[in-house]
Design a protein around this motif. Structure first.
Motif, PDB file in Angstrom:
ATOM      1  N   VAL A  40       0.806  -1.183   0.021  1.00 21.81           N
ATOM      2  CA  VAL A  40      -0.012  -0.085  -0.133  1.00 21.81           C
ATOM      3  C   VAL A  40       0.872   1.474   0.045  1.00 21.81           C
ATOM      4  O   VAL A  40       0.884   2.113  -0.997  1.00 21.81           O
ATOM      5  N   PHE A 101      -5.157  12.053  -2.421  1.00 20.01           N
ATOM      6  CA  PHE A 101      -5.515  10.608  -1.842  1.00 20.01           C
ATOM      7  C   PHE A 101      -4.109   9.777  -1.367  1.00 20.01           C
ATOM      8  O   PHE A 101      -4.040   9.443  -0.508  1.00 20.01           O
ATOM      9  N   ARG A 105      -2.905   8.923   2.237  1.00 19.50           N
ATOM     10  CA  ARG A 105      -2.652   7.371   2.216  1.00 19.50           C
ATOM     11  C   ARG A 105      -1.419   7.144   3.098  1.00 19.50           C
ATOM     12  O   ARG A 105      -1.239   6.364   3.943  1.00 19.50           O
ATOM     13  N   GLN A 108      -1.536   9.072   6.478  1.00 20.04           N
ATOM     14  CA  GLN A 108      -2.420   8.482   7.521  1.00 20.04           C
ATOM     15  C   GLN A 108      -2.212   7.074   7.692  1.00 20.04           C
ATOM     16  O   GLN A 108      -2.368   6.384   8.814  1.00 20.04           O
ATOM     17  N   GLN A 112      -1.142   5.222  11.349  1.00 13.28           N
ATOM     18  CA  GLN A 112      -1.980   4.110  11.787  1.00 13.28           C
ATOM     19  C   GLN A 112      -1.029   3.032  12.320  1.00 13.28           C
ATOM     20  O   GLN A 112      -1.429   2.273  13.210  1.00 13.28           O
TER      21      GLN A 112
ATOM     22  N   LEU B  77     -10.836   5.328   6.244  1.00  9.35           N
ATOM     23  CA  LEU B  77     -11.164   5.711   4.907  1.00  9.35           C
ATOM     24  C   LEU B  77     -10.145   7.354   5.135  1.00  9.35           C
ATOM     25  O   LEU B  77      -9.610   7.770   5.919  1.00  9.35           O
ATOM     26  N   LYS B  98     -11.785   6.746  -1.554  1.00  9.65           N
ATOM     27  CA  LYS B  98     -11.191   7.095  -0.252  1.00  9.65           C
ATOM     28  C   LYS B  98     -10.974   5.702   0.768  1.00  9.65           C
ATOM     29  O   LYS B  98     -10.853   6.246   1.837  1.00  9.65           O
ATOM     30  N   PHE B  99     -10.637   4.783   0.099  1.00  6.82           N
ATOM     31  CA  PHE B  99     -10.220   3.539   1.063  1.00  6.82           C
ATOM     32  C   PHE B  99      -8.766   3.803   1.534  1.00  6.82           C
ATOM     33  O   PHE B  99      -8.020   3.677   0.557  1.00  6.82           O
ATOM     34  N   LEU B 100      -8.402   3.596   2.800  1.00  2.00           N
ATOM     35  CA  LEU B 100      -7.111   3.699   2.929  1.00  2.00           C
ATOM     36  C   LEU B 100      -6.393   2.294   2.655  1.00  2.00           C
ATOM     37  O   LEU B 100      -5.273   2.273   2.706  1.00  2.00           O
ATOM     38  N   LEU B 101      -7.136   1.155   2.789  1.00  4.41           N
ATOM     39  CA  LEU B 101      -6.541   0.011   2.604  1.00  4.41           C
ATOM     40  C   LEU B 101      -5.603  -0.499   3.681  1.00  4.41           C
ATOM     41  O   LEU B 101      -4.669  -1.441   3.557  1.00  4.41           O
ATOM     42  N   ILE B 102      -5.897   0.168   4.753  1.00  8.57           N
ATOM     43  CA  ILE B 102      -4.998  -0.304   6.157  1.00  8.57           C
ATOM     44  C   ILE B 102      -5.904  -0.322   7.201  1.00  8.57           C
ATOM     45  O   ILE B 102      -6.709   0.783   7.437  1.00  8.57           O
ATOM     46  N   GLY B 103      -5.991  -1.522   7.910  1.00  9.92           N
ATOM     47  CA  GLY B 103      -7.082  -1.444   9.001  1.00  9.92           C
ATOM     48  C   GLY B 103      -8.342  -1.974   8.786  1.00  9.92           C
ATOM     49  O   GLY B 103      -8.814  -2.133   7.651  1.00  9.92           O
ATOM     50  N   ASP B 104      -9.106  -2.050   9.555  1.00 12.48           N
ATOM     51  CA  ASP B 104     -10.352  -2.544   9.664  1.00 12.48           C
ATOM     52  C   ASP B 104     -11.520  -1.145   9.666  1.00 12.48           C
ATOM     53  O   ASP B 104     -11.136  -0.204  10.060  1.00 12.48           O
TER      54      ASP B 104
END
Lengths: 158, 459
Positions: A40, A101, A105, A108, A112, B77, B98-104
């Motif tokens: 990612v 975006f 990403r 963020q 995370q 998101l 807007k999907f972060l693709l990391i986490g739930d």
């Protein structure tokens, strides 16, 4: 009673206790197996890098940020945290939704994965400063990438 | 009292029933039958339209009244907290970048802004790839196989690039007899021998994420492709020309092998491994055998000594002719022969030596040999090796006639008339000078003396 050994008994341990927070990292990083980064974050960093026009003077521009912060040993997580916060401060570009975006990403997603203490967060808050320098962004992204590679290399060796 | 109690019981019973139907539950687990109807499942499709992703949810129970129900996703998101789904017939979907693709993330079913049911999901773990397309089958006659190729849009995507594909094929006549093959590439080889000849086949493909990060479900099947396998009447049927050539070659080889075996000893081996000629045998073959009972041998042991006698002169020719007309003398007695032989042996032969000539042999009695006079004796064959020496000598020297070709028992036979008679009778001079060189005779009386000159003469 006032033997010289007392200096070592009562002097050095407090010194260690004082210095320990300086040496230790305030952040704990997750995803050291590299799956999140490779699938990612790295894709977004590469896309951002390709979107930013390369300027020959970019590499010569050594910002104060990089003088203060570096991806040193045991400080990789802290550096990534600060770099991610810096990315977040970057203003959105109006003409490129994908750019925004990807930027979001990376920042963020990195945040995370990191689990930093409140002390580290307070430090970062003080350094808030709006940046609109694409050259700085390009260098910052390269530094982030280098730091991630260092973390993954260290995880492989262990 | 009884009536009152019954009434209260009924009321409580009704309350419980009513409260159960209303869906109220204290435990908050929503294990009510009505809540179970809101169970749903979702799947995600990344980069389905450029960089846009698609998330699709639907109720498991198709009979659910979804009139006022909505879906909402919160968490993981970019730049927002929550996003609402769009509704299309009975399906709820959201198309966003807007999907972060990391986490739930948390997906909830909402009824008038009230969450009815929620489920925690990770967008990257419910990925459903797009169905493959453009399935083609090409027959390769040279390799006797079928090349199956297909295309997938994920080859050009950035996130879900690695997929596991499943190819399913079956003979159209046989229902539900699908053969499955898993592969990670977009090319597959099917061997002709694994398929029925002259049959119609159906083939289709589907995919599933095969990375260590993205997981999910099987895609939809690709559109089926139909192909027919070629006819092969006889497995491994050869080209007629090739078959004819192979048969002819086989028979030719067999013929050559048979001929080689038959003619090996007589023809082939002498040419390949010729034997070296033996000079002795060759010589024997070249020379004629003079007469019967005539032993010809080059064995040195059988060589007989050449008798050399000293002679003074030669008598007249006439006397010799006279001898020729007389019948041959009878065979001498063995004792006298022996004595003659003994007398002739030894180097110190007395001066008077008998000389054997053909003429004297014919005309005279063999008994005269004993006396040392000139006589015709039954003489064995002289060896050829001594012939040069025998020929030497002049008047005063020893002289021996070499032209003797007499075998044992020839004394009884008549000599042929054209017998060359050119030499006279020799006389021995007791005073002859020189020592005679007389060698001993062979052991057998019956052995004939043969010399090399006799060979040449007979030829």
């Amino acid at each position: 009673m006032f033997h010289v050994s007392f200096r070592y008994i009562f002097g050095i341990p407090p010194l260690i206790l004082v210095l320990l927070p300086v040496a230790s990292s305030d952040c704990d990083i997750g995803g050291k197996d590299g799956r999140v980064y490779q699938n990612v974050l790295m894709i977004s960093i590469d896309d951002l890098d390709s979107m930013i026009d390369f300027d020959s003077n970019c590499l010569n521009n050594e910002s104060n940020f990089f003088k203060k912060h570096s991806c040193g040993d045991n400080k990789e997580a802290s550096f990534l945290y600060r770099a991610a916060r810096k990315l977040k401060q970057f203003p959105k570009m109006n003409n490129s939704e994908d750019f925004n975006f990807h930027l979001s990403r990376v920042s963020q997603g990195t945040l995370q994965l990191l689990n930093c203490s409140s002390k580290e967060e307070n430090k970062s808050v003080k350094e808030q400063k709006k940046l609109n320098d694409l050259c700085f962004l390009k260098i910052l992204l390269q530094k982030i990438k280098t730091c991630w590679n260092k973390i993954l290399r260290g995880a492989k060796e262990h | 009292m009884t009536i009152l109690g019954t009434a209260l019981g009924l009321v409580f019973y009704l309350l419980q029933v009513v409260s159960g139907e209303s869906g109220y539950a204290e435990n908050g687990d929503f294990d009510d039958a009505e809540l179970d109807d809101y169970s749903f499942s979702c799947y995600s499709q990344l980069e389905v339209n450029g960089s846009q992703h698609l998330l699709t949810c639907a109720f498991d129970d198709p009979d659910v009244n979804s009139t006022n129900l909505e879906f909402e996703i919160c968490g993981a998101l970019l730049d927002v907290n929550c996003l609402s789904f769009n509704k299309l017939q009975e399906m709820y979907f959201i198309k966003t970048k807007k999907f972060l693709l990391i986490g739930d993330s948390e997906i909830c079913v909402k009824l008038e802004r009230k969450s009815m049911t929620c489920r925690k999901m990770n967008i990257v773990k419910i990925v459903k790839p797009e169905a493959p397309f453009d399935v083609r089958v090409i027959y390769r006659e040279a390799a006797n196989d079928f090349v199956v190729t297909f295309n997938t849009s994920h080859l050009r995507k950035k996130y879900v690039k690695e997929l596991m594909h499943e190819v399913a094929y079956r003979q159209e006549k046989k229902e539900n007899n699908w053969m499955h093959v898993n592969l990670s590439s977009t090319k597959l080889m099917l061997l002709q021998r694994n398929l029925q000849p002259d049959a119609m086949y159906e083939i289709k493909v589907r995919s599933i994420p095969d990375t260590n990060y993205f997981e999910g479900f099987w895609s939809e099947w690709s559109p089926s492709f139909h192909f027919r396998t070629p006819e092969t009447s006889i497995r491994g049927q050869m080209d007629p020309v090739a078959l004819t050539i192979s048969i002819l070659s086989f028979f030719s080889v067999a013929l050559v092998v048979i001929l080689a075996c038959v003619l090996w000893k007589k023809r082939i081996k002498p040419m390949v491994w010729p034997s070296l000629p033996d000079h002795k045998k060759t010589l024997e073959q070249l020379c004629k055998k003079p007469k019967k009972n005539l032993n010809v041998s080059f064995n040195p042991e059988s060589f007989l000594d050449c008798q050399i006698h000293k002679v003074d002169g030669i008598q007249a020719r006439d006397e010799a002719e006279g001898f020729l007309q007389d019948p041959l003398p009878s065979q001498p007695e063995e004792s006298e022969k022996r004595r003659l032989r003994e007398g002739m042996q030894g180097p110190n032969w007395p001066s008077e030596h008998p000389v054997f000539t053909p003429k004297t042999f014919i005309g005279e009695s063999p008994f005269r040999c004993l006396a040392g006079n000139i006589s015709v004796c039954d003489a064995p064959v002289l060896p050829s090796s001594r012939s040069p020496d025998c020929r030497e000598g002049g008047k005063n020297g020893p002289l021996v006639h070499q032209d003797l070709l007499l075998g044992p028992g020839t004394t009884n036979s008549t000599l042929p008339s054209p017998f060359p008679f050119q030499s006279g009778i020799l006389t021995l001079n007791p005073a002859a000078q020189g020592q005679p060189t007389l060698t001993s005779l062979g052991s057998s009386q019956e052995e004939a003396y043969v010399t090399m000159s006799s060979f040449y003469q007979n030829q």
